[in-house]
Design a protein around this motif. Structure first.
Motif, PDB file in Angstrom:
ATOM      1  N   LYS A  29      32.162  55.692  16.756  1.00 31.98           N
ATOM      2  CA  LYS A  29      32.181  56.502  15.529  1.00 31.98           C
ATOM      3  C   LYS A  29      31.122  57.592  15.573  1.00 31.98           C
ATOM      4  CE  LYS A  29      31.728  56.102  10.499  1.00 31.98           C
ATOM      5  NZ  LYS A  29      31.550  55.161   9.360  1.00 31.98           N
ATOM      6  N   LYS A  30      29.926  57.235  16.042  1.00 31.59           N
ATOM      7  CA  LYS A  30      28.854  58.222  16.140  1.00 31.59           C
ATOM      8  C   LYS A  30      29.217  59.343  17.106  1.00 31.59           C
ATOM      9  CE  LYS A  30      23.835  58.605  16.728  1.00 31.59           C
ATOM     10  NZ  LYS A  30      23.890  59.906  17.363  1.00 31.59           N
ATOM     11  N   ARG A  31      29.805  58.996  18.243  1.00 34.77           N
ATOM     12  CA  ARG A  31      30.217  60.010  19.214  1.00 34.77           C
ATOM     13  C   ARG A  31      31.254  60.958  18.593  1.00 34.77           C
ATOM     14  NH1 ARG A  31      28.738  62.458  23.781  1.00 34.77           N
ATOM     15  NH2 ARG A  31      28.239  60.489  24.803  1.00 34.77           N
ATOM     16  N   ILE A  32      32.220  60.397  17.896  1.00 35.07           N
ATOM     17  CA  ILE A  32      33.281  61.195  17.282  1.00 35.07           C
ATOM     18  C   ILE A  32      32.701  62.156  16.251  1.00 35.07           C
ATOM     19  CG2 ILE A  32      35.283  61.062  15.745  1.00 35.07           C
ATOM     20  CD1 ILE A  32      35.958  58.372  17.219  1.00 35.07           C
ATOM     21  N   LEU A  33      31.777  61.661  15.424  1.00 35.38           N
ATOM     22  CA  LEU A  33      31.180  62.511  14.396  1.00 35.38           C
ATOM     23  C   LEU A  33      30.241  63.553  15.003  1.00 35.38           C
ATOM     24  CD1 LEU A  33      30.407  59.806  11.678  1.00 35.38           C
ATOM     25  CD2 LEU A  33      32.201  61.553  11.606  1.00 35.38           C
ATOM     26  N   ASP A  34      29.446  63.139  15.992  1.00 33.01           N
ATOM     27  CA  ASP A  34      28.508  64.081  16.627  1.00 33.01           C
ATOM     28  C   ASP A  34      29.241  65.233  17.304  1.00 33.01           C
ATOM     29  OD1 ASP A  34      26.391  62.582  15.771  1.00 33.01           O
ATOM     30  OD2 ASP A  34      25.912  61.714  17.731  1.00 33.01           O
ATOM     31  N   LYS A  73      32.131  66.273  16.426  1.00 33.50           N
ATOM     32  CA  LYS A  73      33.003  66.905  15.425  1.00 33.50           C
ATOM     33  C   LYS A  73      34.484  66.779  15.777  1.00 33.50           C
ATOM     34  CE  LYS A  73      29.534  70.151  13.693  1.00 33.50           C
ATOM     35  NZ  LYS A  73      28.401  69.453  14.306  1.00 33.50           N
ATOM     36  N   TRP A  74      34.861  65.631  16.334  1.00 35.45           N
ATOM     37  CA  TRP A  74      36.255  65.347  16.661  1.00 35.45           C
ATOM     38  C   TRP A  74      37.004  64.845  15.435  1.00 35.45           C
ATOM     39  CZ3 TRP A  74      34.462  62.434  21.623  1.00 35.45           C
ATOM     40  CH2 TRP A  74      34.244  63.375  22.647  1.00 35.45           C
ATOM     41  N   ALA A  75      36.274  64.400  14.423  1.00 32.72           N
ATOM     42  CA  ALA A  75      36.857  63.962  13.157  1.00 32.72           C
ATOM     43  C   ALA A  75      35.748  63.934  12.110  1.00 32.72           C
ATOM     44  CB  ALA A  75      37.504  62.587  13.281  1.00 32.72           C
ATOM     45  N   THR A  76      36.141  64.000  10.854  1.00 25.83           N
ATOM     46  CA  THR A  76      35.179  63.926   9.762  1.00 25.83           C
ATOM     47  C   THR A  76      35.075  62.486   9.261  1.00 25.83           C
ATOM     48  OG1 THR A  76      36.860  64.316   8.063  1.00 25.83           O
ATOM     49  CG2 THR A  76      35.813  66.270   9.067  1.00 25.83           C
ATOM     50  N   GLU A  77      34.068  62.233   8.443  1.00 27.68           N
ATOM     51  CA  GLU A  77      33.924  60.910   7.826  1.00 27.68           C
ATOM     52  C   GLU A  77      35.180  60.545   7.036  1.00 27.68           C
ATOM     53  OE1 GLU A  77      31.759  58.490   7.775  1.00 27.68           O
ATOM     54  OE2 GLU A  77      29.774  59.236   8.338  1.00 27.68           O
ATOM     55  N   ASP A  78      35.735  61.518   6.313  1.00 27.84           N
ATOM     56  CA  ASP A  78      36.934  61.261   5.524  1.00 27.84           C
ATOM     57  C   ASP A  78      38.119  60.904   6.422  1.00 27.84           C
ATOM     58  OD1 ASP A  78      35.591  61.705   3.182  1.00 27.84           O
ATOM     59  OD2 ASP A  78      36.308  63.769   2.914  1.00 27.84           O
ATOM     60  N   GLU A  79      38.236  61.586   7.552  1.00 22.21           N
ATOM     61  CA  GLU A  79      39.340  61.304   8.477  1.00 22.21           C
ATOM     62  C   GLU A  79      39.202  59.914   9.093  1.00 22.21           C
ATOM     63  OE1 GLU A  79      40.501  65.815   9.974  1.00 22.21           O
ATOM     64  OE2 GLU A  79      38.803  64.761  10.888  1.00 22.21           O
ATOM     65  N   LEU A  80      37.970  59.529   9.417  1.00 27.06           N
ATOM     66  CA  LEU A  80      37.752  58.187   9.960  1.00 27.06           C
ATOM     67  C   LEU A  80      37.997  57.115   8.899  1.00 27.06           C
ATOM     68  CD1 LEU A  80      34.630  58.641  12.277  1.00 27.06           C
ATOM     69  CD2 LEU A  80      37.053  58.662  12.876  1.00 27.06           C
ATOM     70  N   GLU A  81      37.643  57.432   7.657  1.00 25.16           N
ATOM     71  CA  GLU A  81      37.894  56.490   6.575  1.00 25.16           C
ATOM     72  C   GLU A  81      39.394  56.321   6.344  1.00 25.16           C
ATOM     73  OE1 GLU A  81      37.131  53.564   4.101  1.00 25.16           O
ATOM     74  OE2 GLU A  81      35.592  54.604   5.291  1.00 25.16           O
ATOM     75  N   ALA A  82      40.147  57.413   6.546  1.00 23.89           N
ATOM     76  CA  ALA A  82      41.606  57.328   6.418  1.00 23.89           C
ATOM     77  C   ALA A  82      42.192  56.421   7.496  1.00 23.89           C
ATOM     78  CB  ALA A  82      42.210  58.723   6.504  1.00 23.89           C
ATOM     79  N   ILE A  83      41.623  56.482   8.721  1.00 28.68           N
ATOM     80  CA  ILE A  83      42.050  55.578   9.793  1.00 28.68           C
ATOM     81  C   ILE A  83      41.765  54.135   9.399  1.00 28.68           C
ATOM     82  CG2 ILE A  83      41.571  54.835  12.165  1.00 28.68           C
ATOM     83  CD1 ILE A  83      41.058  57.782  12.855  1.00 28.68           C
ATOM     84  N   ASN A  84      40.584  53.904   8.854  1.00 24.28           N
ATOM     85  CA  ASN A  84      40.193  52.562   8.429  1.00 24.28           C
ATOM     86  C   ASN A  84      41.144  52.041   7.343  1.00 24.28           C
ATOM     87  OD1 ASN A  84      38.504  50.247   8.334  1.00 24.28           O
ATOM     88  ND2 ASN A  84      37.404  51.071   6.577  1.00 24.28           N
ATOM     89  N   ASP A  85      41.485  52.902   6.390  1.00 29.02           N
ATOM     90  CA  ASP A  85      42.395  52.494   5.310  1.00 29.02           C
ATOM     91  C   ASP A  85      43.785  52.169   5.865  1.00 29.02           C
ATOM     92  OD1 ASP A  85      40.413  52.832   3.430  1.00 29.02           O
ATOM     93  OD2 ASP A  85      41.058  54.836   2.827  1.00 29.02           O
ATOM     94  N   ARG A  86      44.240  52.992   6.813  1.00 28.80           N
ATOM     95  CA  ARG A  86      45.560  52.759   7.405  1.00 28.80           C
ATOM     96  C   ARG A  86      45.594  51.421   8.155  1.00 28.80           C
ATOM     97  NH1 ARG A  86      45.752  56.897  10.390  1.00 28.80           N
ATOM     98  NH2 ARG A  86      45.619  56.037  12.491  1.00 28.80           N
ATOM     99  N   ILE A  87      44.515  51.117   8.871  1.00 28.00           N
ATOM    100  CA  ILE A  87      44.456  49.863   9.621  1.00 28.00           C
ATOM    101  C   ILE A  87      44.385  48.670   8.676  1.00 28.00           C
ATOM    102  CG2 ILE A  87      42.910  48.491  11.080  1.00 28.00           C
ATOM    103  CD1 ILE A  87      42.465  51.065  12.717  1.00 28.00           C
TER     104      ILE A  87
END
Length: 331
Positions: free
Chosen positions: A273-278, A280-294
């Motif tokens: 997650k840190k690598r993705i955010l650092d 800028k491959w995804a935003t916090e909101d986009e990662l949260e959407a992945i979490n919600d979908r899972i």
């Protein structure tokens, strides 16, 4: 952070795969406590970087065989959460028709050959699957996983010798989570570097950081390439850590809080997650959407399992012997 050859697509794949495994296992643990899931139940929480990094180094038609801590590996190999959860419930819609339970996931379609309850039993079976592919002149590779406890079994030595003698296309992986049930490696082995056991058979061996899907991918990709090109087996000791007990009945009091916290600071999901955010491959909101979908996928798998039927009594003697019209799984 240092530069990495792995980009956005790979990291998002790893993140989603590891998160699915984590959320599935957390739900499985909760359901076990509610007695919805019975029998033995061994969770993969903490070891997800091994399965995620492994899958990006394999082809879909490569084989995977493992021990009884198999839920995460089955999900990574492509078996649906519905089929996995139904199997935990013992339902007919499970990946083993409700006959195997937690310890015996299986899918010929996904070339996932267990889930084995006998400690070390899958080591010889993994070499056998690799032999079948060699005999049939395919270029598939078999990944055969086992724990540090199984590395003490005699079958490992017999299999290593035969695999090298016959130059089999197999990669042996010891998922060293440091404890065979509740007994540390230090208390059971004079040799703490388990990968060195390969030296006795002139088998290439290496140790791998199992908390990082990058290092896992790189090591397995190299070993798979070697096997596919006809150069024979490799033994990888992938050092990982399970955050929960050996099974649901294990309170894990043999470990210090400090040790567990040290490994939690290396959590593979958080590092991805840190690598993705650092980067800028995804935003916090986009990662949260992945979490919600899972979470939705896991919740749906529970509903699917709850509504699925129990196996019919007529299934009792089924799947013991191969039927004449049953497709040969190695074709």
């Amino acid at each position: 952070m240092a530069q990495t050859p792995f980009g956005k697509e790979t990291y998002l794949y790893w993140y989603e795969s590891m998160l699915l495994q984590r959320r599935f296992e957390e739900k499985a643990g909760q359901l076990y406590g509610q007695q919805k899931i019975r029998g033995f139940c061994h969770l993969y929480i903490g070891q997800e970087a091994v399965s995620a990094g492994m899958m990006t180094a394999l082809r879909d038609d490569d084989n995977v065989i493992t021990a009884y801590r198999d839920h995460g590996l089955a999900l990574a190999k492509g078996i649906t959460a519905d089929a996995c959860m139904a199997e935990l419930y013992g339902k007919a819609t499970g990946c083993t028709k409700g006959k195997g339970g937690s310890m015996h996931f299986f899918s010929a379609e996904h070339r996932f050959f267990g889930g084995h309850g006998i400690v070390g039993g899958q080591i010889g079976l993994g070499a056998g699957i690799a032999f079948a592919d060699q005999y049939n002149n395919t270029d598939r590779v078999t990944i055969c996983l086992f724990g540090d406890g199984a590395a003490r079994q005699g079958i490992l030595h017999e299999t290593f010798n035969m695999a090298m003698l016959w130059n089999l296309p197999v990669v042996f992986i010891c998922e060293n989570n440091h404890y065979a049930m509740g007994t540390s490696v230090e208390r059971t082995s004079k040799t703490l570097d388990i990968y060195r056991m390969a030296d006795a058979y002139d088998m290439p061996g290496d140790t791998v950081d199992g908390m990082n899907p990058e290092t896992v991918h790189t090591a397995i990709e190299r070993a798979v390439k070697r096997a596919r090109e006809g150069s024979g087996p490799t033994f990888l000791e992938i050092k990982t850590y399970r955050y929960r007990g050996h099974s649901m009945s294990d309170p894990a009091k043999y470990r210090t809080k400090e040790e567990v916290e040290e490994y939690r600071s290396k959590d593979p999901i958080e590092l991805a997650k840190k690598r993705i955010l650092d980067d800028k491959w995804a935003t916090e909101d986009e990662l949260e959407a992945i979490n919600d979908r899972i979470k939705d996928v896991v919740s749906a798998s529970v509903e699917f399992a709850e509504k699925s039927p129990w196996p019919d009594d007529s299934e009792l003697y089924g799947d013991i012997y191969a039927e004449d019209d049953y497709p040969y799984i190695m074709d």
